[in-house]
Enzyme design. Structure first.
Site, PDB file in Angstrom:
ATOM      1  N   LYS A 116       0.820  -1.222   0.000  1.00  0.00           N
ATOM      2  CA  LYS A 116       0.000   0.000   0.000  1.00  0.00           C
ATOM      3  C   LYS A 116       0.855   1.274   0.000  1.00  0.00           C
ATOM      4  CE  LYS A 116      -4.070  -2.095   2.125  1.00  0.00           C
ATOM      5  NZ  LYS A 116      -5.073  -2.024   3.191  1.00  0.00           N
ATOM      6  N   GLY A 129      -4.502  -0.744  18.264  1.00  0.00           N
ATOM      7  CA  GLY A 129      -3.558  -0.857  17.159  1.00  0.00           C
ATOM      8  C   GLY A 129      -3.213   0.513  16.607  1.00  0.00           C
ATOM      9  N   ASP A 176     -10.375   2.124   2.564  1.00  0.00           N
ATOM     10  CA  ASP A 176     -10.576   1.300   3.766  1.00  0.00           C
ATOM     11  C   ASP A 176     -11.501   1.981   4.787  1.00  0.00           C
ATOM     12  OD1 ASP A 176      -9.113  -0.918   3.000  1.00  0.00           O
ATOM     13  OD2 ASP A 176      -7.245  -0.217   3.907  1.00  0.00           O
TER      14      ASP A 176
HETATM   15  P1  NDP Z   1       0.185  -3.485  10.707  1.00  0.00           P
HETATM   16  O1  NDP Z   1       1.173  -4.591  10.615  1.00  0.00           O
HETATM   17  O2  NDP Z   1       0.476  -2.187  10.042  1.00  0.00           O
HETATM   18  O3  NDP Z   1      -0.066  -3.149  12.272  1.00  0.00           O
HETATM   19  C1  NDP Z   1      -0.331  -4.163  13.189  1.00  0.00           C
HETATM   20  C2  NDP Z   1      -0.773  -3.579  14.522  1.00  0.00           C
HETATM   21  O4  NDP Z   1      -1.122  -4.653  15.369  1.00  0.00           O
HETATM   22  C3  NDP Z   1       0.299  -2.765  15.231  1.00  0.00           C
HETATM   23  O5  NDP Z   1      -0.325  -1.692  15.877  1.00  0.00           O
HETATM   24  C4  NDP Z   1       0.847  -3.784  16.238  1.00  0.00           C
HETATM   25  O6  NDP Z   1       1.385  -3.191  17.420  1.00  0.00           O
HETATM   26  C5  NDP Z   1      -0.401  -4.545  16.584  1.00  0.00           C
HETATM   27  N1  NDP Z   1      -0.169  -5.897  17.085  1.00  0.00           N
HETATM   28  C6  NDP Z   1       0.307  -6.965  16.400  1.00  0.00           C
HETATM   29  N2  NDP Z   1       0.314  -8.065  17.170  1.00  0.00           N
HETATM   30  C7  NDP Z   1      -0.157  -7.682  18.385  1.00  0.00           C
HETATM   31  C8  NDP Z   1      -0.377  -8.368  19.611  1.00  0.00           C
HETATM   32  N3  NDP Z   1      -0.100  -9.662  19.765  1.00  0.00           N
HETATM   33  N4  NDP Z   1      -0.887  -7.674  20.644  1.00  0.00           N
HETATM   34  C9  NDP Z   1      -1.174  -6.355  20.513  1.00  0.00           C
HETATM   35  N5  NDP Z   1      -0.980  -5.647  19.377  1.00  0.00           N
HETATM   36  C10 NDP Z   1      -0.465  -6.316  18.331  1.00  0.00           C
HETATM   37  O7  NDP Z   1      -1.192  -4.093  10.221  1.00  0.00           O
HETATM   38  P2  NDP Z   1      -2.443  -3.307   9.611  1.00  0.00           P
HETATM   39  O8  NDP Z   1      -2.661  -2.099  10.425  1.00  0.00           O
HETATM   40  O9  NDP Z   1      -2.267  -3.163   8.146  1.00  0.00           O
HETATM   41  O10 NDP Z   1      -3.645  -4.365   9.808  1.00  0.00           O
HETATM   42  C11 NDP Z   1      -4.196  -4.622  11.081  1.00  0.00           C
HETATM   43  C12 NDP Z   1      -5.295  -5.655  10.963  1.00  0.00           C
HETATM   44  O11 NDP Z   1      -6.403  -5.151  10.233  1.00  0.00           O
HETATM   45  C13 NDP Z   1      -4.830  -6.917  10.227  1.00  0.00           C
HETATM   46  O12 NDP Z   1      -5.290  -8.009  10.976  1.00  0.00           O
HETATM   47  C14 NDP Z   1      -5.534  -6.847   8.888  1.00  0.00           C
HETATM   48  O13 NDP Z   1      -5.831  -8.139   8.405  1.00  0.00           O
HETATM   49  C15 NDP Z   1      -6.802  -6.088   9.243  1.00  0.00           C
HETATM   50  N6  NDP Z   1      -7.350  -5.346   8.096  1.00  0.00           N
HETATM   51  C16 NDP Z   1      -8.614  -5.668   7.662  1.00  0.00           C
HETATM   52  C17 NDP Z   1      -9.185  -5.007   6.593  1.00  0.00           C
HETATM   53  C18 NDP Z   1     -10.559  -5.376   6.143  1.00  0.00           C
HETATM   54  O14 NDP Z   1     -10.966  -4.969   5.037  1.00  0.00           O
HETATM   55  N7  NDP Z   1     -11.332  -6.108   6.927  1.00  0.00           N
HETATM   56  C19 NDP Z   1      -8.459  -3.929   5.863  1.00  0.00           C
HETATM   57  C20 NDP Z   1      -7.160  -3.647   6.430  1.00  0.00           C
HETATM   58  C21 NDP Z   1      -6.634  -4.347   7.488  1.00  0.00           C
HETATM   59  P3  NDP Z   1       2.883  -2.564  17.450  1.00  0.00           P
HETATM   60  O15 NDP Z   1       2.780  -1.244  16.753  1.00  0.00           O
HETATM   61  O16 NDP Z   1       3.196  -2.429  18.875  1.00  0.00           O
HETATM   62  O17 NDP Z   1       3.754  -3.544  16.716  1.00  0.00           O
END
Ligand code: NDP
Length: 275
Positions: free
Chosen positions: A68, A130, A105
């Site tokens: 993206k 998040g 989104d």
């Molecule tokens: P990113 O990789 O950019 O960010 C992931 C986030 O999750 C970060 O804030 C990270 O925290 C946090 N995180 C990961 N693992 C854990 C954990 N075990 N406990 C707490 N926090 C955690 O991902 P995206 O923002 O792109 O996507 C996030 C979710 O949204 C994904 O699951 C994706 O599939 C979903 N999504 C769904 C869409 C839809 O159309 N339904 C569209 C876009 C996304 P930290 O910063 O501390 O690492």
């Protein structure tokens, strides 16, 4: 001979993508003839793949993880929401030959929450778990719904604080750690935008945050309840939804940008849920 307009979704991995099926349904609904494929792109290969697609006559592209930000850089012009998100999930060839980048989104999420689920956000305290790309992608559209406050809670709290600073002109925002998410926050709508559910983990918030009247949304979607929604239910918080509607809603917004026809997302939602 008339040529059929071509679209595609690119990502890595891509095999799991439902976008071709969703767009095929939109096309059938609106009486449009289009070709929509999925394409696996190697890491580092986005620009070449996108250039070749548009040079070959492609009309529009959806972009998923991890491209993206590449698509954001590739676009010639950007919508305001894509500019703010720093990420693009939709590229559209324009009449003058340039490529417009948009991020649909947030429109997908707001359609699902406000229109389909009928959970009003106006005047509500929304807590988003998040602070990754998905949160930056949806925040502007969430804030346009005039919530009382959006609290962003993240494992790495500095990332939440940076997002709050970036979007502060659009509404009331506050950054907290996951540990601070508990009953005292009085959350009306809780949105899990962490990727924790993908590895069947739960974000480290207190289950005291859950209450009977609040709404729980998990951006991840699954057959059956996601681990986060199961947890909410175990804590007597039963108003909930996964992110399938967001996926369909963002696809509908892309389709409309490309075809100037608004598809019926609710009908497609029913088909996918039944399947
Ligand atoms: P990113 O990789 O950019 O960010 C992931 C986030 O999750 C970060 O804030 C990270 O925290 C946090 N995180 C990961 N693992 C854990 C954990 N075990 N406990 C707490 N926090 C955690 O991902 P995206 O923002 O792109 O996507 C996030 C979710 O949204 C994904 O699951 C994706 O599939 C979903 N999504 C769904 C869409 C839809 O159309 N339904 C569209 C876009 C996304 P930290 O910063 O501390 O690492």
């Amino acid at each position: 001979m008339t040529t059929i307009d071509r679209y595609c979704v690119v990502g890595n991995p891509i095999a799991h993508s439902k976008s071709p099926e969703i767009h095929a349904q939109f096309a059938a609904q609106t009486g449009q003839q289009i070709i929509y494929d999925k394409q696996l792109v190697e890491i580092g290969g986005f620009d070449a793949a996108a250039r070749s697609f548009f040079d070959d006559g492609g009309k529009g592209m959806n972009i998923t993880v991890p491209f993206k930000e590449d698509a954001f850089r590739f676009a010639n012009t950007l919508t305001e929401r894509a500019q703010l998100a720093g990420a693009v999930n939709t590229l559209a060839l324009q009449a003058n030959g340039t490529i417009l980048g948009d991020n649909t989104d947030g429109e997908g999420l707001v359609w699902d929450i406000v229109t389909r689920l009928q959970w009003s956000l106006k005047g509500k305290r929304v807590c988003v778990l998040g602070a990754g790309g998905a949160v930056k992608g949806v925040l502007y559209m969430l804030l346009k719904q005039s919530p009382k406050e959006v609290v962003i809670a993240n494992r790495t709290v500095e990332k939440a604080a940076a997002i709050c600073e970036q979007f502060s002109e659009f509404g009331n925002l506050r950054a907290v750690s996951l540990e601070e998410v508990d009953a005292d926050l009085h959350v009306d709508v809780l949105i899990n935008a962490t990727s924790a559910s993908l590895s069947a983990e739960l974000p480290a918030i207190s289950p005291s945050v859950f209450s009977a009247n609040m709404c729980n949304y998990d951006m991840v979607y699954a057959n059956g309840l996601t681990p986060f929604l199961v947890w909410a239910k175990e804590n007597n918080s039963e108003k909930q939804s996964d992110g399938l509607g967001m996926l369909i809603g963002q696809a509908a917004a892309s389709f409309e940008l490309w075809r100037q026809k608004r598809p019926d997302s609710q009908a497609v939602m029913s088909v996918f849920r039944a399947a």
